[in-house]
Design an enzyme around this catalytic site. Structure first.
Site, mmCIF file in Angstrom:
data_model
loop_
_atom_site.group_PDB
_atom_site.id
_atom_site.type_symbol
_atom_site.label_atom_id
_atom_site.label_comp_id
_atom_site.label_asym_id
_atom_site.label_seq_id
_atom_site.Cartn_x
_atom_site.Cartn_y
_atom_site.Cartn_z
ATOM 1 N N GLY A 1 76.283 -42.025 -36.933
ATOM 2 C CA GLY A 1 77.046 -41.067 -36.140
ATOM 3 C C GLY A 1 76.228 -39.832 -35.828
ATOM 4 N N SER A 2 76.893 -38.765 -35.395
ATOM 5 C CA SER A 2 76.217 -37.513 -35.056
ATOM 6 C C SER A 2 76.989 -36.343 -35.633
ATOM 7 C CB SER A 2 76.110 -37.354 -33.533
ATOM 8 O OG SER A 2 75.243 -38.317 -32.987
ATOM 9 N N VAL A 3 76.280 -35.230 -35.791
ATOM 10 C CA VAL A 3 76.911 -34.003 -36.280
ATOM 11 C C VAL A 3 76.741 -32.920 -35.226
ATOM 12 C CG1 VAL A 3 76.947 -32.253 -38.087
ATOM 13 C CG2 VAL A 3 76.452 -34.625 -38.682
ATOM 14 N N LYS B 1 81.320 -33.930 -38.001
ATOM 15 C CA LYS B 1 80.653 -35.213 -38.200
ATOM 16 C C LYS B 1 81.462 -36.291 -37.495
ATOM 17 C CE LYS B 1 79.336 -38.325 -42.004
ATOM 18 N NZ LYS B 1 79.354 -38.472 -43.481
ATOM 19 N N ASP C 1 74.242 -42.266 -53.200
ATOM 20 C CA ASP C 1 73.192 -41.960 -52.221
ATOM 21 C C ASP C 1 72.699 -40.519 -52.353
ATOM 22 O OD1 ASP C 1 71.439 -42.757 -50.233
ATOM 23 O OD2 ASP C 1 72.808 -42.320 -48.586
#
Length: 346
Positions: free
Chosen positions: A75-77, A91, A186
């Site tokens: 995705g993108s922020v 987000k 993570d």
């Protein structure tokens, strides 16, 4: 994003986006300044932007598909401003991936039940047929990886100790201060964000696991990031709090040596970051730590050397091969507090 009624401004400049700019919601009455560096964009309500060849003919699903091609991950922020003037990070996930949608559900489940000063605060969640998004508290100093590898960003010894103590306290909270332990799965520098006061916050819970009360481990087919994954996690898919401890230890080594776990020079010598540091630990640690750890104008003191050696020793205790042999995050926080207090003593 047209449907986010509380979002009053947005800037998507320099994301190399393409497609038709929406004409409703937050996109109404905006100028070219909000869309610079996106040569493939078109629209009719911004004078400086070229009109689309076939305006209004593309389906929403096709528009999303074309935009998603420009995204490098799930995705993108974006940066936005709420009606009260607060700056937020938004987000937005890629709905073309079923796995990403599952990650959204996981992150919602985790963030619904956790509150800690060193976790990235989620303001709310947005979910519909067209969007999966998290408006998050904006972290003005970016992520830890930028502070390690960008030439215009430098962290001294005390700052690095403090940042890693913040991360340790957040992880301790996830492991030990909830009804059911939460494993992040993570931990890495890109998932550690710094606010305006350089306080560290752990984020991105898309592949986290909530362990059942009766179980201390779980299994997964979803891997974290190469180089930070514990051996038992990568080989057998075993998830436990010890796996997070291992990832934390790798990140601690990276923070003090400014060497990625996948560093080409180290890998070419058939070593990993742990073995490389272990070989150097018998000599002087100052040969392997980041040169910017102690500024040139400051003298290296015995206190500094003891502090660095203690941090490296802690990292090695976190990354023992056998999970049961590793220390817990409670132990990490205790030892880091002791190291920091000793360093600050006059």
């Amino acid at each position: 994003m047209e449907r986010l009624s509380y979002l009053k401004s947005i800037n998507v400049s320099f994301n190399d986006l393409e497609g038709e700019i929406p004409s409703g919601g937050v996109f109404v009455n905006y100028s070219l300044q909000s869309f610079l560096g996106n040569k493939g964009l078109c629209g009719v309500h911004i004078v400086e932007v070229p009109a689309c060849t076939n305006p209004g003919q593309q389906s929403k699903s096709k528009e999303r598909k074309e935009i998603s091609k420009m995204w490098k991950s799930s995705g993108s922020v974006y940066q936005g401003t709420l009606s009260g003037g607060s700056v937020v990070a938004i987000k937005v996930l890629d709905l073309q991936s079923e796995e990403v949608c599952k990650r959204f559900d996981t992150e919602c489940e985790v963030m619904r039940n956790v509150r800690h000063k060193n976790l990235v605060p989620v303001i709310t969640t947005c979910s519909s047929d067209y969007i999966r998004a998290f408006p998050l508290q904006y972290m003005s100093n970016g992520n830890l990886e930028n502070w390690l590898y960008r030439e215009d960003c430098q962290l001294n010894l005390l700052q690095r100790i403090t940042v890693m103590l913040d991360v340790a306290m957040a992880t301790e909270y996830l492991h030990h201060e909830n009804d059911t332990p939460i494993v992040h799965c993570d931990l890495k520098p890109t998932n550690v964000l710094l606010d305006e006061y350089m306080v560290a916050h752990v984020g991105d819970f898309g592949i986290s696991k909530i362990l059942a009360v009766s179980k201390s481990i779980a299994h997964t087919e979803t891997l974290g990031t190469l180089g930070y994954i514990a051996p038992e996690y990568g080989l057998e898919g075993i998830v436990s709090t010890s796996g997070d401890v291992y990832s934390y230890g790798i990140m601690l080594m990276e923070v003090f040596t400014k060497r990625r776990p996948t560093d080409e020079e180290i890998c070419n010598e058939n070593l990993d970051l742990m073995k490389w540091i272990t070989q150097s630990f018998s000599g002087t640690m100052l040969e392997v730590v980041d040169a910017y750890l102690i500024p040139e104008e400051e003298q290296i003191t015995s206190k500094s050397e003891i502090c660095i050696a203690s941090m490296v020793e802690l990292a090695l205790d976190c990354t023992l091969e056998i999970p049961e042999s590793r220390i817990t995050m409670k132990d990490v926080v205790k030892r880091l507090n002791k190291i920091k207090n000793s360093f600050l003593e006059s």
